[in-house]
Design a protein around this motif. Structure first.
Motif, PDB file in Angstrom:
ATOM      1  N   UNK A  26       0.808  -1.170  -0.033  1.00  0.00           N
ATOM      2  CA  UNK A  26      -0.146  -0.099   0.134  1.00  0.00           C
ATOM      3  C   UNK A  26       0.945   1.176  -0.060  1.00  0.00           C
ATOM      4  N   UNK A  27       0.145   2.280  -0.410  1.00  0.00           N
ATOM      5  CA  UNK A  27       0.726   3.662  -0.590  1.00  0.00           C
ATOM      6  C   UNK A  27      -0.371   4.679  -0.077  1.00  0.00           C
ATOM      7  N   UNK A  28       0.175   5.810   0.578  1.00  0.00           N
ATOM      8  CA  UNK A  28      -1.001   6.692   1.162  1.00  0.00           C
ATOM      9  C   UNK A  28      -0.130   8.217   0.843  1.00  0.00           C
ATOM     10  N   UNK A  29      -0.499   9.004  -0.194  1.00  0.00           N
ATOM     11  CA  UNK A  29      -0.137  10.168  -0.295  1.00  0.00           C
ATOM     12  C   UNK A  29      -1.114  11.497  -0.755  1.00  0.00           C
ATOM     13  N   UNK A  30      -0.742  12.703  -0.047  1.00  0.00           N
ATOM     14  CA  UNK A  30      -1.799  13.942  -0.394  1.00  0.00           C
ATOM     15  C   UNK A  30      -1.218  14.551  -1.861  1.00  0.00           C
ATOM     16  N   UNK A  31      -2.301  14.938  -2.360  1.00  0.00           N
ATOM     17  CA  UNK A  31      -2.168  15.541  -3.828  1.00  0.00           C
ATOM     18  C   UNK A  31      -2.938  16.915  -3.561  1.00  0.00           C
ATOM     19  N   UNK A  32      -2.242  18.023  -4.166  1.00  0.00           N
ATOM     20  CA  UNK A  32      -3.073  19.281  -4.102  1.00  0.00           C
ATOM     21  C   UNK A  32      -3.681  19.565  -5.308  1.00  0.00           C
ATOM     22  N   UNK A  33      -3.168  19.102  -6.524  1.00  0.00           N
ATOM     23  CA  UNK A  33      -3.756  19.176  -7.688  1.00  0.00           C
ATOM     24  C   UNK A  33      -4.757  18.195  -7.940  1.00  0.00           C
TER      25      UNK A  33
END
Length: 148
Positions: A26-33
């Protein structure tokens, strides 16, 4: 240009995207675009900027599996979410790193996990991905269109 754009288009919601490899890492990341594009069909778009000319883990995972979960960040776990914005090797599980709860998805065939602390969790399938070419002539990002 980056500073002008991010300070001009406000407020900027953050997509907190959980994804996984075909093997289930698994991977978890924030994205502002990120943004809501349509209600019928319910459609979201987010863009993952490349690192050193390569897709980051989230973009690679979503393109490979065709699914992800867009979790909306709330104030009660914003610090934990912020921990996930670092540059980590693919084998690092950001759920474990930040201490957020990994819940199984309810609708996605691959079982991509949701963030248990998120009040809104949108299970999505990939409709389209498009590599974006920068002024250098090189691919600099991947834009992903998702259906909830």
């Amino acid at each position: 240009m980056y500073s002008l754009l991010i300070s001009s288009v406000v407020p900027r919601p953050i997509a907190f995207v959980s994804s996984q490899t075909a093997a289930g890492d698994t991977n978890l990341a924030p994205f502002s675009f990120f943004g809501l594009m349509c209600h019928d069909p319910p459609t979201l778009v987010f863009t993952c900027v490349h690192r050193n000319g390569e897709r980051k883990d989230t973009a690679a995972n979503v393109c490979a599996t065709g699914e992800c979960v867009v979790n909306m960040i709330s104030e009660h776990f914003v610090e934990a979410a912020n921990l996930c914005s670092g540059e980590f090797p693919a084998e690092v599980d950001e759920f474990e790193l930040c201490g957020l709860t990994k819940l199984p998805s309810q609708c996605l065939p691959g079982g991509t996990p949701r963030v248990g602390e998120a009040m809104v969790q949108m299970e999505c399938t990939l409709v389209d991905s498009k590599d974006l070419v920068g002024t250098s002539g090189e691919v600099t990002a991947t834009m992903m269109t998702l259906q909830i």
